[in-house]
Design an enzyme around this catalytic site. Structure first.
Site, mmCIF file in Angstrom:
data_model
loop_
_atom_site.group_PDB
_atom_site.id
_atom_site.type_symbol
_atom_site.label_atom_id
_atom_site.label_comp_id
_atom_site.label_asym_id
_atom_site.label_seq_id
_atom_site.Cartn_x
_atom_site.Cartn_y
_atom_site.Cartn_z
ATOM 1 N N LEU A 17 0.835 -1.213 0.000
ATOM 2 C CA LEU A 17 0.000 0.000 0.000
ATOM 3 C C LEU A 17 0.864 1.255 0.000
ATOM 4 C CD1 LEU A 17 -2.791 -1.069 2.546
ATOM 5 C CD2 LEU A 17 -2.870 -1.131 0.047
ATOM 6 N N ASN A 42 7.676 -3.095 3.566
ATOM 7 C CA ASN A 42 8.907 -2.555 2.970
ATOM 8 C C ASN A 42 8.778 -1.081 2.631
ATOM 9 O OD1 ASN A 42 7.120 -3.258 0.857
ATOM 10 N ND2 ASN A 42 8.775 -3.597 -0.599
ATOM 11 N N LYS A 99 8.261 -10.613 7.994
ATOM 12 C CA LYS A 99 8.685 -10.860 6.620
ATOM 13 C C LYS A 99 10.184 -10.917 6.521
ATOM 14 C CE LYS A 99 8.114 -10.921 2.066
ATOM 15 N NZ LYS A 99 7.533 -9.960 1.142
ATOM 16 N N HIS A 136 10.315 -13.590 1.067
ATOM 17 C CA HIS A 136 10.659 -13.298 -0.330
ATOM 18 C C HIS A 136 11.766 -14.282 -0.677
ATOM 19 C CE1 HIS A 136 11.206 -10.754 -3.982
ATOM 20 N NE2 HIS A 136 12.305 -11.469 -3.985
ATOM 21 N N HIS A 174 4.586 -14.910 -3.362
ATOM 22 C CA HIS A 174 4.637 -14.727 -4.820
ATOM 23 C C HIS A 174 5.537 -15.738 -5.519
ATOM 24 C CE1 HIS A 174 8.213 -12.596 -3.619
ATOM 25 N NE2 HIS A 174 7.651 -11.421 -3.467
ATOM 26 N N LEU A 219 9.547 -8.710 -9.285
ATOM 27 C CA LEU A 219 10.389 -9.737 -8.674
ATOM 28 C C LEU A 219 9.547 -10.619 -7.767
ATOM 29 C CD1 LEU A 219 13.549 -7.599 -7.927
ATOM 30 C CD2 LEU A 219 13.339 -9.439 -9.610
ATOM 31 N N ALA A 263 11.062 -2.684 -9.918
ATOM 32 C CA ALA A 263 10.326 -3.950 -9.984
ATOM 33 C C ALA A 263 8.981 -3.811 -9.285
ATOM 34 C CB ALA A 263 11.135 -5.047 -9.306
HETATM 35 N N1 LIG Z 1 7.334 -7.621 -6.299
HETATM 36 C C1 LIG Z 1 8.003 -6.576 -6.721
HETATM 37 O O1 LIG Z 1 8.508 -6.600 -7.834
HETATM 38 N N2 LIG Z 1 8.125 -5.445 -5.965
HETATM 39 C C2 LIG Z 1 7.695 -5.246 -4.615
HETATM 40 C C3 LIG Z 1 8.577 -5.934 -3.609
HETATM 41 C C4 LIG Z 1 8.375 -7.422 -3.502
HETATM 42 O O2 LIG Z 1 7.276 -7.894 -3.201
HETATM 43 O O3 LIG Z 1 9.337 -8.176 -3.720
HETATM 44 C C5 LIG Z 1 7.668 -3.743 -4.337
HETATM 45 O O4 LIG Z 1 7.633 -3.354 -3.161
HETATM 46 O O5 LIG Z 1 7.669 -2.942 -5.290
HETATM 47 ZN ZN LIG Z 2 5.485 -7.878 -2.685
HETATM 48 ZN ZN LIG Z 3 8.875 -9.926 -2.674
#
Ligand SMILES: NC(=O)N[C@@H](CC(=O)O)C(=O)O
Ligand SMILES: [Zn+2]
Ligand SMILES: [Zn+2]
Length: 346
Positions: A17, A42, A99, A136, A174, A219, A263
């Site tokens: 968010l 993050n 996390k 992750h 993911h 990612l 990413a």
């Molecule tokens: N998935 C992504 O490519 N980016 C996510 C970080 C993450 O979930 O790894 C982000 O915070 O932008």
């Molecule tokens: Zn993420």
């Molecule tokens: Zn991630």
């Protein structure tokens, strides 16, 4: 006859968010029909303790649309210096998970964990407190090919961790490979994974063949179509240890369309709609409700949502761009046709 599909209200078990004015755009999108969301920590600086988690939760709730029951579920960001006291205080404050970001693996992971050996006491405290570990799952070594980083992480880090702490609930976030789907399937009942809509709908050809498309860059990176097929099979299998996590991750247009682009893919504006397409294409719409609405709360040990939403098959055009904090946000599928929409609630 118009096709309709009524589901128990779904939740999103992995979303970004962000913070500040970005919440004006991201919270209403997440709250459109998701009952709850696991909010990734993050931020810069990250959400590292109970006090920061509660303050962040308040900032999110201050952007919740009037009448919405949307509930953000908070997560702690593990660093090399997270203490067992941080875990206990977070648990007492209602934080449901922590996390693990290997340092340098993804967006805003610089403060992440440099070696898992440094946090074993913390992981043991989590196991004891009944707090979930979200991961992750990628190594960060320069010499490991980016397309292999998830598999190497499973072999090097996750397999030993799973054996060492059998009572810890782990969610591999993911997942993007057949290897990860297999690891989760063959692990104990305390191991699960989230799967994004974009990893079900796309593979690396969509990102790289016929031109480079930065809005597909996220990612862990999109893999070969054989991995996409394995993810579709896992998501539609009815195995309750695979469930919905959008990983919707907004970045301003200029940060994506750049020589060194960020990413992350933004899907929260049409998340369940995109998942419905993926499940329909697999002939498995009947499996969507378990994946989107039942298996997540079951794994987290929370009640399923009590009400429903209805999806209607009625094609519409995705917006070319969205506004976020004074800049443009290009959502995944921008300007293209989406097949499903969510009926307005009565
Ligand atoms: N998935 C992504 O490519 N980016 C996510 C970080 C993450 O979930 O790894 C982000 O915070 O932008
Ligand atoms: Zn993420
Ligand atoms: Zn991630």
């Amino acid at each position: 006859m118009t096709q309709r599909l009524t589901l128990t209200r779904p939740d999103d078990w992995h979303i970004h968010l962000r913070d500040g004015d970005q919440l004006q755009a991201t919270v209403p999108d997440a709250a459109r029909y998701f009952g709850r969301a696991i909010v990734m920590p993050n931020l810069v600086p990250p959400v590292m303790n109970a006090t920061q988690a509660l303050a962040y939760r308040d900032r999110i709730l201050s952007h919740r649309p009037a009448g919405s029951q949307f509930e953000p579920l908070m997560v702690l960001y593990l660093t090399d210096s997270t203490s067992t006291a941080d875990i206990e205080a977070a648990r007492a404050a209602g934080v449901v998970a922590a996390k693990l970001y290997p340092a340098g693996a993804t967006t805003n992971s610089d403060s992440g964990v440099t070696s898992i050996d440094k946090i074993y006491p913390v992981l043991e405290a989590m196991e004891k407190a009944g707090m979930l570990l979200l991961v992750h799952g990628e190594v960060t070594d320069n010499h490991i090919d980016i397309f292999d980083r998830e598999k190497v992480f499973i072999d090097r880090t996750l397999t030993p961790l799973r054996a060492k702490l059998p009572g810890l609930k782990i969610v591999m976030e993911h997942i993007t490979t057949a290897d990860a789907a297999q690891f989760v399937s063959e692990s104990s009942d305390l191991t699960a994974a989230t799967i994004t809509a974009h990893h079900l709908l796309y593979n690396r050809n969509h990102m790289l063949a016929g031109g480079i498309r930065p809005h597909y860059y996220c990612l862990p990176i999109l893999k070969r179509n054989v991995h996409q097929d394995a993810l579709i099979a896992a998501a539609t299998s009815g195995n309750p240890r695979f469930f919905l996590g959008t990983d919707s991750a907004p970045h301003a247009r200029e940060k994506k369309e750049a020589a060194c682009g960020c990413a992350g893919a933004y899907t929260a504006y049409a998340a369940i709609e995109l998942y419905a397409e993926a499940f329909e294409a697999a002939g498995a719409l009947d499996k969507l409700e378990g994946f989107a609405s039942h298996f997540g709360p079951d794994f987290y040990g929370l009640a399923r949502n009590a009400d429903t939403i209805t999806l209607i098959k009625s094609p519409w055009q995705a917006p070319d761009s969205l506004a976020m904090n004074g800049s443009e946000l290009i959502p995944l599928r921008a300007g293209e046709t989406l097949q499903w929409r969510v009926a307005p609630s009565e």
